[in-house]
Design an enzyme around this catalytic site. Sequence first.
Site, mmCIF file in Angstrom:
data_model
loop_
_atom_site.group_PDB
_atom_site.id
_atom_site.type_symbol
_atom_site.label_atom_id
_atom_site.label_comp_id
_atom_site.label_asym_id
_atom_site.label_seq_id
_atom_site.Cartn_x
_atom_site.Cartn_y
_atom_site.Cartn_z
ATOM 1 N N GLY B 224 51.259 46.949 51.159
ATOM 2 C CA GLY B 224 51.428 47.262 52.566
ATOM 3 C C GLY B 224 50.773 46.230 53.470
ATOM 4 O O GLY B 224 51.322 45.854 54.496
ATOM 5 N N ILE B 451 47.494 51.721 46.990
ATOM 6 C CA ILE B 451 48.528 50.851 47.570
ATOM 7 C C ILE B 451 48.716 49.592 46.726
ATOM 8 O O ILE B 451 49.183 48.562 47.206
ATOM 9 C CB ILE B 451 48.213 50.517 49.038
ATOM 10 N N GLY B 452 48.337 49.724 45.451
ATOM 11 C CA GLY B 452 48.452 48.579 44.553
ATOM 12 C C GLY B 452 47.112 47.914 44.308
ATOM 13 O O GLY B 452 47.024 46.919 43.593
ATOM 14 N N ILE B 616 30.086 46.199 42.670
ATOM 15 C CA ILE B 616 31.488 46.080 42.258
ATOM 16 C C ILE B 616 31.752 47.094 41.139
ATOM 17 O O ILE B 616 31.116 47.068 40.087
ATOM 18 C CB ILE B 616 31.789 44.640 41.783
ATOM 19 N N VAL B 690 36.608 45.438 48.972
ATOM 20 C CA VAL B 690 36.962 44.033 48.766
ATOM 21 C C VAL B 690 38.389 43.680 49.189
ATOM 22 O O VAL B 690 38.858 42.593 48.914
ATOM 23 C CB VAL B 690 36.767 43.616 47.282
ATOM 24 N N GLU B 692 39.821 43.015 52.065
ATOM 25 C CA GLU B 692 40.112 42.093 53.164
ATOM 26 C C GLU B 692 39.198 40.878 53.254
ATOM 27 O O GLU B 692 39.594 39.834 53.759
ATOM 28 C CB GLU B 692 40.070 42.882 54.492
#
Lengths: 326, 728
Positions: B224, B451-452, B616, B690, B692
């Site tokens: 998206g 969203i993947g 992370i 993470v 963006e």
Amino acid sequence: MNFFSFSRAASVADALRDAGAGAKFVAGGTTLVDLMKLDVETPAVVIDINRLPLAEVGPAPEGGLRIGALARNSDVAHHPAVVRDYPVLAEALLSGASAQLRNMATTGGNLVQRTRCVYFRDTASACNKRVPGSGCAAIGGYNRNLAIVGTSEHCIASHPSDQNVALTALEATVQITGARGDRSVPIGEFYLLPGDTPERETVLEPGEMITSVTLPPPAPGARSTYLKLRDRASYEFALASAAVVATVTNGTLERVRIAMGGIGTKPWRNRDAELALEGKRVSAERFAAAAQIILSGVKPQPGNAFKVELGKRCLVHALKLVTAEA
Amino acid sequence: MLGQALPRIDGPYKVSGAAKYTSDRRVENMAYAVAVGSTVAAGRIARLDVSKALEVAGVIEVFGRGNIGKLYKPSPEAGMFDEARPPFADDAIRYYGQYVALVVAETFEAATAAAGLVEVSYREAEPNVALDLAPDDEPNEVSQRGDPAAAFDAAPVKIDQNYVTPAETHNPIELHATVAIYDGERFTIYETTQAVTNTRNVLSEILGVPREKVRIIMKFLGSGFGGKLWPWTHGTLAAAAARSLGRPVKLVVTRKQMFEAVGHRARTQQRVRMSAERDGTLTSLQHDAVNAAGMLDEYDENCGEATPYFYGTDNLRVTAAQTRRNIGSPTAMRGPGAVPGLFATESAYDELALALGMDPVALRLHNEPAQDQDLAIPFSSRHYTECLTLGAERFGWSQRTPEVGSMRRDGTILGWGMAGCSWIAARFGAEARVELHADGSARVLTGTQDIGTGTYTILAQYVADATGIPVERVVVEIGDTDLPPGPISGGSMVTASMVPAVLEAVRKAMKSAVGLAAKGDAAPFKGVPADQLVFADGRIGRKDSTAGAVPFADILQAASVAFVSGSGKAEGSFGQEHPKYSLHSYGAQFIEVGWQPEIARLRVHRIVTVVDAGRIINPRMARNQIEGALVMGVGMALFEEAHYDPRSGAPINSNLADYVMATHADAPHMDVTFLDYPDTKLNELGVRGVGEIGLAGVAPAITAAVYHATGARVRVLPVTIEKLLLGP
């Protein structure tokens, strides 16, 4: 709905019988089907020619190589005779489109590939190539990737193919068949300038079919290159490209053939530029002078004026690559 | 489990084709809709003639103004949306591609053919798609401290430049799509959305029905990038058509329409004034941004998002303004605000370093602030200087010679550039439920979506880590408004937002299981006080001894309980009025470009990036996010621009050949390092996000490298060949 009749031709004669005005042959379909979806191509008759025996690549009777019109771009690019004798064609083919498209696209289809002008593809825009007399939205519009030579006030669409640039430098001949018989047309005479009939791009008459392309025997000792300049590293049409085939003996250019893509309304060749190099010593100044000749008479638009300099650098660099000491 | 580089649990569904994307949905009696877009960008519809379209065999109905049924404007409280005007609300045309009709037919082909026969005539007006952006209204002051104008005037070294980022389109490979079902009372809508809950809330108001009458489902998204965050008009049209016809309706937006009516990154024009003492101390910073907006929206790109806190200076002013154009509404695109904003400010930093004769890394280190000077609060966990120094080390920055064109390899001129980056860290409100089943499995349920990016896997990791249940036995149910409401998949915030809600839910479920272990005749720990028992590694046992622990599934079976569950809910921190800490992620981008002037060929060779994004959870997926963003950054810097025809206002390069994006062949060598410092001020696990941060800073690092290679300072993106061809 755009209804069309669809048939699968079993023989060339079959295909020709059904073909006439408003008919299109479909092979790989990578241009035609795309444009049919956009309502840019609206043929009344579509004839699938994929089953015709025209995919062979082999020696031409008169010497050289004959490439069947239905030979796929991938197969031609990797054919041993092409790789050995006409590497400029292999390079040009492999620089074009994507692997998937090359697996479908054919030699004959590529010869009549349509322009990527965005206005040609948009039925809401004026385009003399699509609808004669409607005007040219590209002039005064977005024309960064369009032609700077061979244009007219009616059309500035660039010829999109890489293959055809290499074929022009190789002085290929196009074999055509039709209701009135067979004919051969040197590729230099195959493409038409847009003039005031930009809808006519080649000498093909309605109903005529390309059956093969022949390449003359390779010039002994010739070296070649295809240099393609574009924004990104793959899958993009050329902003400028150059196919150069040259023979150099002791620092002197003997025989030179040059064709350029991305800059013209057809694969662009100017014999004067080649003559300015033949018999001369290899030198950067002469290369620049040859580029000047090829690019003489340019009529750039505000959006693509940079192609004059880009085209020059493209050709000069291609000549340097070809003439560089091994 | 946390911190493990697990492959994504939904991977097999995707590679086998089993994953159902929205446009894969087929329901009984479904009709196909195709939207007709305006071919002018300004004016009015004079006449809409659908008679020929209606004659096409298979056409069921052609909707336009007047027969689509009642559609309302969403209230400001409904949620987020960019285009507030309901489709067909009036006959005014405000952008090219604005929907003017909707054809519904028995087949997609018939609908497409009939769409081409809808005849629209317009009273055309001159569209305004001018590229130069002057504010329509007085700019808003975003942040202000000290006296930046006076400090600027007095400073010995200063920079005053304008920077431009073009309109970009998201271009996810999956087209926007809707499958709308109406049963006479309730809507069930499959929609390509990054935010099922928000879509439900907004759409229910547009359709004028209670929220509980609308269900939104999105199980898999073909990406998206922000373009699918807020509802667009095609979804409204599909739902309204389904309501009117009493039949399910599918509508898939065309690739061309993806450039017109589903948002884009706004064009921005930003003036940056920066001044410094000769030692590099920043004495003032003024950042004035203007973005293009649509005619009916107030879209603010918020370019100054990172400016007030990123570097230390006592004098600062940030403003934002808009100017309206005949274009579709802009919307969030990966890293909205900060990504174009940092292109301007980080570019100016590079220019300031040059003016000072200072290394750009050293200049940034010199201006590291002790606290967030904008809000006068401490940073929660800021390791920007380590990003800079470690990045420089991994890149080999000390080998850089600063003179333009001074570095070469194999005949190619090398350019080395760098930039810093930052991105907001916050949580959205979230709810979740966790079930622990008698077969030893677990389920986690929440109305967020994947969203993947890996949300399915992250949620499974959270539950697996807390319970000791193997990750492959954790079922993740998301992407449905029938589930407890979850956060939008935006702002890089899902991974952080879900922590408190999921942990609360799973702990309650575990506590419930522990309770069963101690109660009832068949309970293995009958009579043992529950507070003496502990749930660990999938077993329940005594706190003081690991011996004799029983698998939790056995305890449920012994109690004849199918499953135990727990719910969790956490308020969000996003938009908090008086935060105690300044929470952000940081990073540094070091980039090498190669430049061959003889053929005007520019390529990005390698990127070293160091990211400070908290703890992370899954390094494989996190690296995947950063690497994807870096490649996107190459496209942003060098290729991407939506071109609007100046006469028609049409986004004219509206296809994937003419809108140039980076291909695999353009992907540089990428070296990604995560500092992995937990930010426990944000949540218990110290997770930020993470999605963006990897895109921020790429474009200015590339233009800095381009300057180093060529001497040309490109302030108007993208860096096309023509901007370099003739030299500086």
